[in-house]
Design a protein around this motif. Structure first.
Motif, mmCIF file in Angstrom:
data_model
loop_
_atom_site.group_PDB
_atom_site.id
_atom_site.type_symbol
_atom_site.label_atom_id
_atom_site.label_comp_id
_atom_site.label_asym_id
_atom_site.label_seq_id
_atom_site.Cartn_x
_atom_site.Cartn_y
_atom_site.Cartn_z
ATOM 1 N N PHE A 229 0.903 -1.249 -0.044
ATOM 2 C CA PHE A 229 0.145 0.178 -0.033
ATOM 3 C C PHE A 229 0.775 1.371 0.235
ATOM 4 O O PHE A 229 1.880 1.325 0.677
ATOM 5 C CB PHE A 229 -0.890 0.146 1.275
ATOM 6 N N ASP A 230 0.326 2.290 -0.718
ATOM 7 C CA ASP A 230 1.177 3.480 -0.754
ATOM 8 C C ASP A 230 0.709 4.186 0.667
ATOM 9 O O ASP A 230 1.885 5.062 1.139
ATOM 10 C CB ASP A 230 0.827 4.380 -1.869
ATOM 11 N N ALA A 231 -0.159 4.097 1.227
ATOM 12 C CA ALA A 231 -0.784 4.603 2.571
ATOM 13 C C ALA A 231 -1.502 3.818 3.292
ATOM 14 O O ALA A 231 -2.422 2.998 2.696
ATOM 15 C CB ALA A 231 -1.128 5.990 2.414
ATOM 16 N N ILE A 232 -1.480 3.855 4.520
ATOM 17 C CA ILE A 232 -2.505 3.182 5.554
ATOM 18 C C ILE A 232 -2.931 4.440 6.451
ATOM 19 O O ILE A 232 -2.272 4.907 7.100
ATOM 20 C CB ILE A 232 -1.853 2.049 6.123
ATOM 21 N N PHE A 233 -4.182 4.353 6.585
ATOM 22 C CA PHE A 233 -4.891 5.105 7.375
ATOM 23 C C PHE A 233 -5.425 4.103 8.727
ATOM 24 O O PHE A 233 -6.339 3.205 8.574
ATOM 25 C CB PHE A 233 -5.957 5.832 7.005
ATOM 26 N N CYS A 234 -4.868 4.367 9.862
ATOM 27 C CA CYS A 234 -5.238 3.669 10.957
ATOM 28 C C CYS A 234 -5.507 4.592 11.966
ATOM 29 O O CYS A 234 -4.456 4.654 13.109
ATOM 30 C CB CYS A 234 -4.430 2.466 11.389
ATOM 31 N N LEU A 265 -1.983 8.065 11.877
ATOM 32 C CA LEU A 265 -2.706 7.846 13.023
ATOM 33 C C LEU A 265 -3.582 8.711 13.687
ATOM 34 O O LEU A 265 -3.849 9.865 12.931
ATOM 35 C CB LEU A 265 -1.613 7.476 14.215
ATOM 36 N N GLY A 266 -4.471 8.616 14.463
ATOM 37 C CA GLY A 266 -5.450 9.473 15.126
ATOM 38 C C GLY A 266 -4.800 10.565 15.844
ATOM 39 O O GLY A 266 -3.526 10.490 16.351
ATOM 40 N N HIS A 267 -5.359 11.581 16.204
ATOM 41 C CA HIS A 267 -5.228 12.734 16.962
ATOM 42 C C HIS A 267 -4.515 12.268 18.373
ATOM 43 O O HIS A 267 -3.753 13.069 18.788
ATOM 44 C CB HIS A 267 -6.244 13.974 16.886
ATOM 45 N N SER A 268 -4.866 11.482 19.078
ATOM 46 C CA SER A 268 -4.469 10.958 20.397
ATOM 47 C C SER A 268 -3.385 10.006 20.204
ATOM 48 O O SER A 268 -3.036 9.412 21.329
ATOM 49 C CB SER A 268 -5.686 10.777 21.118
ATOM 50 N N VAL A 281 6.750 12.999 10.519
ATOM 51 C CA VAL A 281 6.991 13.960 9.385
ATOM 52 C C VAL A 281 5.989 14.808 9.353
ATOM 53 O O VAL A 281 5.919 15.836 8.471
ATOM 54 C CB VAL A 281 7.202 13.012 7.884
ATOM 55 N N GLY A 282 4.894 14.682 10.222
ATOM 56 C CA GLY A 282 4.067 15.677 10.379
ATOM 57 C C GLY A 282 2.824 15.395 11.406
ATOM 58 O O GLY A 282 3.363 14.360 12.114
ATOM 59 N N ARG A 283 1.738 16.046 11.664
ATOM 60 C CA ARG A 283 0.864 15.854 12.838
ATOM 61 C C ARG A 283 0.498 14.286 12.575
ATOM 62 O O ARG A 283 -0.349 14.149 11.761
ATOM 63 C CB ARG A 283 -0.135 16.780 12.880
ATOM 64 N N THR A 284 0.796 13.566 13.446
ATOM 65 C CA THR A 284 0.142 12.006 13.539
ATOM 66 C C THR A 284 0.312 11.412 12.186
ATOM 67 O O THR A 284 -0.307 10.683 11.620
ATOM 68 C CB THR A 284 -1.270 12.036 13.720
#
Length: 290
Positions: A229-234, A265-268, A281-284
């Motif tokens: 995968f180029d990106a994974i959102f979890c 990842l998520g904000h927390s 490399v950036g916020r979450t």
């Protein structure tokens, strides 16, 4: 995300069977082993109240019978159990900075590279809940494909454990008040407003449904897909896992990403001290090291 989070909703178990010590300990072990969630003693009333609905649906007289059902066939009831003790929290374009990075930087770069190489583009929404996250990704992806004017094999995989959440995601029908994070321009472009019995609802455009594949998956079990995968959102999923479970999951994600691939990842949530495979490399926002 897409998140499955435990939340005490104050449901009382009045008039129903009580959740005994042995049954609660079995459920705690079962949920941890199969879902990665550690249930504290403070969650006992929540579990009792939520699972009373399953007992009624299955016409079981007590929690001992429910535990026996789980022993006999864990997989058959696992999704329903996860749905019963969790609350899916998600929204369109939640944590907008991730979508802005996709739109402004990553997708233009990826699409140009894929066009030249002939490779496919794949994004995974791991813990997609009711589908708002992957359909928001699909809007950004569809628009990027149009701007690039390039033909690229691009797809989004959306997975979750909850049968109820997956049912909503597959239908792609949402109450209008759920579209709060969607701009007016995108509402007109990517949603079909319901009429008659569907007044007050909207269905995602068929083009978005073409881009998104919705499948059941337990993140702690075997994964049938090969990647990469180029990106994974979890996002807002691992916050309820203990440290060893997080470490195992991050290792598996790293195996599914090429060098330079992204994990959101998520904000927390944080990967600090849990993985050497990624750099922040950036916020979450994390990138797999070369």
């Amino acid at each position: 995300m897409a998140a499955s989070v435990l939340a005490d909703d104050g449901i009382a178990a009045a008039g129903g069977p009580l959740l005994g010590d042995a049954e609660f300990q079995f459920l705690r072990d079962f949920v941890y082993r199969h879902c990665g969630i550690a249930l504290s003693e403070q969650k006992r009333q929540l579990v009792q109240g939520r699972l009373l609905r399953r007992l009624r649906a299955l016409r079981l007289g007590d929690f001992a019978g429910y535990c026996e059902l789980l022993r006999r066939d864990p997989d058959a009831e696992l999704g329903e159990l996860a749905s019963a003790i969790s609350t899916n929290v998600t929204a369109f374009f939640r944590e907008a900075h991730h979508y802005e990075l996709l739109e402004n930087e990553l997708l233009p770069q990826w699409l140009e590279h894929k066009r030249r190489s002939g490779d496919r583009l794949r994004i995974w929404s791991a813990g997609c809940a009711t589908g708002e996250e992957p359909y928001a990704m699909a809007m950004v992806l569809a628009e990027a494909l149009e701007r690039a004017g390039k033909t690229v094999d691009a797809k989004i995989l959306a997975t979750d454990l909850s049968p109820q959440a997956l049912g909503v995601a597959r239908k792609g029908v949402y109450a209008l008040d759920r579209l709060g994070g969607v701009s007016e321009e995108r509402r007109r472009r990517w949603f079909l407003r319901g009429e008659g019995e569907y007044e007050g609802y909207a269905r995602v455009h068929p083009r978005l449904r073409e881009l998104v594949t919705v499948l059941p998956l337990n993140l702690l079990h075997d994964w049938p897909m090969q990647g990469p995968f180029d990106a994974i959102f979890c996002r807002n999923v691992v916050i309820y896992f203990d440290q060893p479970t997080k470490q195992r999951l991050f290792r598996r994600y790293a195996q599914m990403l090429p060098p330079g691939g992204y994990l959101f990842l998520g904000h927390s949530e944080s990967m600090h001290g849990l993985s050497d495979d990624f750099e922040l490399v950036g916020r979450t926002t994390y990138r797999k090291r070369a």
